[in-house]
Scaffold this motif. Structure first.
Motif, short mmCIF file in Angstrom:
data_model
loop_
_atom_site.label_atom_id
_atom_site.label_comp_id
_atom_site.label_asym_id
_atom_site.label_seq_id
_atom_site.Cartn_x
_atom_site.Cartn_y
_atom_site.Cartn_z
N VAL A 1 0.83 -1.21 0.00
CA VAL A 1 0.00 0.00 0.00
C VAL A 1 0.87 1.27 0.00
O VAL A 1 0.39 2.34 0.34
CB VAL A 1 -0.94 0.02 1.23
CG1 VAL A 1 -1.96 -1.09 1.15
CG2 VAL A 1 -0.15 -0.06 2.54
N LYS A 2 2.14 1.13 -0.38
CA LYS A 2 3.03 2.28 -0.30
C LYS A 2 2.62 3.41 -1.24
O LYS A 2 3.00 4.57 -1.02
CB LYS A 2 4.48 1.88 -0.55
CG LYS A 2 4.81 1.50 -1.98
CD LYS A 2 6.30 1.18 -2.10
CE LYS A 2 6.71 0.81 -3.52
NZ LYS A 2 8.15 0.50 -3.61
N VAL A 3 1.85 3.11 -2.29
CA VAL A 3 1.40 4.16 -3.18
C VAL A 3 0.54 5.18 -2.43
O VAL A 3 0.49 6.36 -2.79
CB VAL A 3 0.62 3.57 -4.38
CG1 VAL A 3 -0.69 2.94 -3.92
CG2 VAL A 3 0.36 4.64 -5.43
N LEU A 4 -0.12 4.74 -1.35
CA LEU A 4 -0.97 5.64 -0.58
C LEU A 4 -0.17 6.70 0.18
O LEU A 4 -0.73 7.72 0.58
CB LEU A 4 -1.81 4.84 0.41
CG LEU A 4 -2.87 3.89 -0.17
CD1 LEU A 4 -3.57 3.13 0.95
CD2 LEU A 4 -3.88 4.68 -0.99
N VAL A 5 1.13 6.45 0.37
CA VAL A 5 1.91 7.42 1.13
C VAL A 5 2.03 8.74 0.37
O VAL A 5 2.22 9.80 0.98
CB VAL A 5 3.31 6.86 1.47
CG1 VAL A 5 4.25 6.94 0.28
CG2 VAL A 5 3.93 7.61 2.66
N TYR A 6 1.91 8.70 -0.95
CA TYR A 6 1.96 9.94 -1.72
C TYR A 6 0.73 10.80 -1.40
O TYR A 6 0.82 12.04 -1.34
CB TYR A 6 2.04 9.64 -3.21
CG TYR A 6 3.31 8.94 -3.59
CD1 TYR A 6 4.51 9.63 -3.70
CD2 TYR A 6 3.33 7.56 -3.83
CE1 TYR A 6 5.69 8.99 -4.04
CE2 TYR A 6 4.51 6.90 -4.17
CZ TYR A 6 5.69 7.62 -4.27
OH TYR A 6 6.85 6.97 -4.60
N PHE A 7 -0.42 10.15 -1.21
CA PHE A 7 -1.63 10.87 -0.81
C PHE A 7 -1.47 11.45 0.60
O PHE A 7 -1.77 12.62 0.84
CB PHE A 7 -2.84 9.93 -0.86
CG PHE A 7 -4.08 10.50 -0.24
CD1 PHE A 7 -4.77 11.52 -0.85
CD2 PHE A 7 -4.55 10.01 0.98
CE1 PHE A 7 -5.92 12.06 -0.26
CE2 PHE A 7 -5.69 10.53 1.56
CZ PHE A 7 -6.38 11.56 0.93
N PHE A 8 -0.95 10.61 1.51
CA PHE A 8 -0.75 11.11 2.87
C PHE A 8 0.34 12.18 2.89
O PHE A 8 0.30 13.09 3.72
CB PHE A 8 -0.39 9.95 3.80
CG PHE A 8 -1.58 9.19 4.30
CD1 PHE A 8 -2.27 9.61 5.42
CD2 PHE A 8 -2.02 8.05 3.64
CE1 PHE A 8 -3.37 8.92 5.89
CE2 PHE A 8 -3.12 7.34 4.10
CZ PHE A 8 -3.81 7.78 5.22
N GLY A 9 1.31 12.09 1.98
CA GLY A 9 2.32 13.13 1.88
C GLY A 9 1.70 14.48 1.54
O GLY A 9 2.11 15.52 2.07
N CYS A 10 0.70 14.46 0.67
CA CYS A 10 -0.04 15.69 0.35
C CYS A 10 -0.72 16.25 1.60
O CYS A 10 -0.67 17.46 1.86
CB CYS A 10 -1.07 15.42 -0.74
SG CYS A 10 -0.39 15.05 -2.36
N LEU A 11 -1.36 15.36 2.35
CA LEU A 11 -2.06 15.80 3.55
C LEU A 11 -1.09 16.35 4.59
O LEU A 11 -1.30 17.42 5.17
CB LEU A 11 -2.87 14.65 4.15
CG LEU A 11 -4.01 14.08 3.29
CD1 LEU A 11 -4.69 12.93 4.02
CD2 LEU A 11 -5.02 15.16 2.95
N TRP A 12 -0.02 15.60 4.84
CA TRP A 12 0.96 16.04 5.83
C TRP A 12 1.66 17.34 5.40
O TRP A 12 1.94 18.21 6.23
CB TRP A 12 1.97 14.93 6.09
CG TRP A 12 1.47 13.87 7.02
CD1 TRP A 12 0.77 14.06 8.17
CD2 TRP A 12 1.61 12.45 6.87
NE1 TRP A 12 0.47 12.86 8.77
CE2 TRP A 12 0.97 11.85 8.00
CE3 TRP A 12 2.21 11.62 5.93
CZ2 TRP A 12 0.92 10.47 8.18
CZ3 TRP A 12 2.16 10.25 6.11
CH2 TRP A 12 1.52 9.68 7.22
N GLY A 13 1.93 17.47 4.11
CA GLY A 13 2.53 18.70 3.63
C GLY A 13 1.62 19.90 3.85
O GLY A 13 2.05 20.96 4.32
N GLY A 14 0.34 19.72 3.53
CA GLY A 14 -0.61 20.79 3.77
C GLY A 14 -0.72 21.15 5.24
O GLY A 14 -0.80 22.33 5.61
#
Length: 513
Positions: free
Chosen positions: A391-404
């Motif tokens: 599920v590592k592809v999901l970390v890019y989505f969470f990266g967006c959230l954490w960056g924001g």
């Protein structure tokens, strides 16, 4: 310690966000409003102010250091795991690399980066007050900045030779470099109040926005260069880290050299009290400031500084913990981790705008409370969703959230500080603010390390960051209403005696900063 923060490397964004929460437009010396064309033409020349130009160069240099650590951390974990006897299946994606539960030098390889952060954080907590005293009470501020810059550059250069036999000494050097980075921050930010006094508050607002843009652009540029070359040459994690350190050495030479050449030597800011050494002065200065804040600003600044101490510890540890989590749990390469951080950097911009919009609709304290609540929720969900490589592809989505969320967090934290500091105390309390933001940075990595060494899954280590964020939220709840905080900032009840003690001053009504 008369400086801003580490840090947090987002301290300059304070004025950028304050601009949209009530600061007047930037004006020229004749009182006319600066046009967009003039601002564009003067950008990065800083109207000939040499200190501002030097500060911008040093800001760009810091951007390279921050991003180089991502690739170095990934490589250190990899080399420590190999030294412990763990096997990686890089050439066969069908075979999953198993978690490394072996030990090397008495600890798990996955604890290495957080242990480095613990050592750097403890050194900073113990020694920054002393360094701050040297900056304030001697004429060695510029010398401290130059020496720390040279030390950092030399270590970055030595780390080019990172390999299977040198990784542990390089890790020790990295712990020392983390502390020296804090020293560099302390020396650099000590110039900010002087730049502000020279150019005025309105132009300083504009300049600080350019400082922020410079650092953001530097970090993104460094990532693009390192990722691009590493991807083109198909470099592994270690080679990518070696490349990153080589780029960083050149980067620092090109930025730190002109930067520190432009920064002037300055005399001592305060006369040194008789019969007091710098060690005693450093810690007594912090102690006197605590007493003064607690006595005169107990309903506002006291709770804010306490909240910053815990919330900043959790937010600052996020980078360290997330790198370890992505490498160990999600089995991501250094290039993949770098791409996540590039996405995180980009999304800090809309995050800052969101936080700004909420602050305008409510107030900065409410916006920061909401940020910590959402930050905690997203981190908790991510800890239980990001469970493995599949599920590592999901970390890019969470990266967006954490960056924001990070883009939302740092500017608001700084806006509250800027607007709640009593007039006339900006320089002294900015140093105290720096100390609050760094004093507990070692604790979240230590908690993560203890949990990891105990055999708990890393999702619980990531989840432990939520504890610090929620403590910060609780302490913010104890703050007085925003209007009362602004009103208190109009009256300066703290003055500093020649011996460094806090005395009750003559109250003076003025506008909040």
């Amino acid at each position: 310690m008369e400086s801003n923060d580490n840090a947090v490397d987002n301290a300059a964004s304070t004025s950028t966000r304050a601009l949209d929460i009530g600061v007047e437009p930037i004006k020229d010396d004749d009182g006319t409003e600066t046009t967009e064309k003039k601002k564009c033409c003067n950008a990065f020349r800083f109207e000939g102010n040499s200190e501002a130009q030097g500060y911008a160069w040093l800001t760009i240099g810091r951007g390279g250091i921050i991003m180089s650590n991502i690739f170095l951390s990934t490589a250190l974990i990899r080399l420590a795991s190999e030294a412990a006897g763990c096997v990686f299946n890089d050439n066969d994606d069908t075979i999953e690399t198993q978690e490394c539960n072996e030990e090397v030098y008495g600890f798990r390889p996955s604890s290495l980066i957080t242990m480095i952060a613990v050592v750097s954080g403890v050194l900073a907590a113990l020694l920054l007050p002393i360094i701050g005293a040297v900056v304030d009470y001697t004429s060695y501020r510029r010398l401290i900045g130059i020496c720390s810059a040279v030390f950092i550059t030399i270590v970055q250069g030595l780390q080019i030779w990172l390999n299977t036999t040198t990784w542990f000494p390089m890790a020790i050097l990295q712990a020392l470099n983390g502390f020296m980075y804090q020293v560099q921050i302390l020396a650099i930010f000590a110039y900010l109040p002087e730049i502000g006094r020279a150019v005025g508050s309105q132009k300083m607002t504009w300049m600080c926005s350019l400082f922020t843009m410079s650092q953001f652009g530097a970090m993104a540029t460094y990532l693009l260069i390192n990722i691009g070359i590493g991807f083109a040459l198909k470099l592994d994690d270690v080679a990518t880290a070696q490349l990153g350190q080589a780029i960083c050495v050149v980067w620092l030479f090109l930025t730190y050299t002109p930067g520190w050449r432009k920064m002037p030597s300055v005399p001592a800011l305060h006369p040194r009290p008789a019969n007091k050494g710098l060690v005693r002065i450093g810690f007594s200065q912090v102690g006197h400031t605590v007493v003064g804040i607690n006595k005169y600003y107990g309903s506002g600044l006291r709770w804010f500084f306490l909240a910053v101490t815990f919330a900043e510890a959790g937010a600052s540890a996020f980078t360290v913990v997330s790198v370890t989590f992505m490498v160990e749990v999600l089995r991501m390469s250094g290039t993949e981790v770098g791409m996540v951080f590039l996405i995180t950097l980009v999304t800090t911009i809309p995050g800052a705008k969101l936080g700004q919009w909420i602050a305008k609709k409510t107030n900065p304290i409410t916006s920061l409370k909401l940020n910590l609540l959402v930050f905690s929720a997203v981190t908790a969900v991510g800890a239980f969703v990001l469970t493995g490589p599949e599920v590592k592809v999901l970390v890019y989505f969470f990266g967006c959230l954490w960056g924001g969320l990070l883009g939302w967090f740092y500017p608001l934290e700084n806006v509250i500080f800027t607007m709640s500091v009593p007039a006339g105390q900006e320089s002294e309390l900015s140093g105290f603010y720096t100390y609050c933001r760094s004093i507990l940075t070692w604790l979240p990595p230590l908690v993560f390390t203890v949990m990891n060494e105990s055999g708990l899954h890393m999702k619980y280590g990531l989840l432990s960051l939520v504890i610090f964020l929620m403590i910060g939220l609780f302490l913010l709840q104890l703050m007085a209403p925003w209007e009362d905080v602004l009103e208190a900032a109009k009256v300066n009840k703290m003055t500093k005696g020649t011996d460094g003690s806090i005395e009750e001053g003559v109250t003076s009504e003025t506008n909040p900063p």
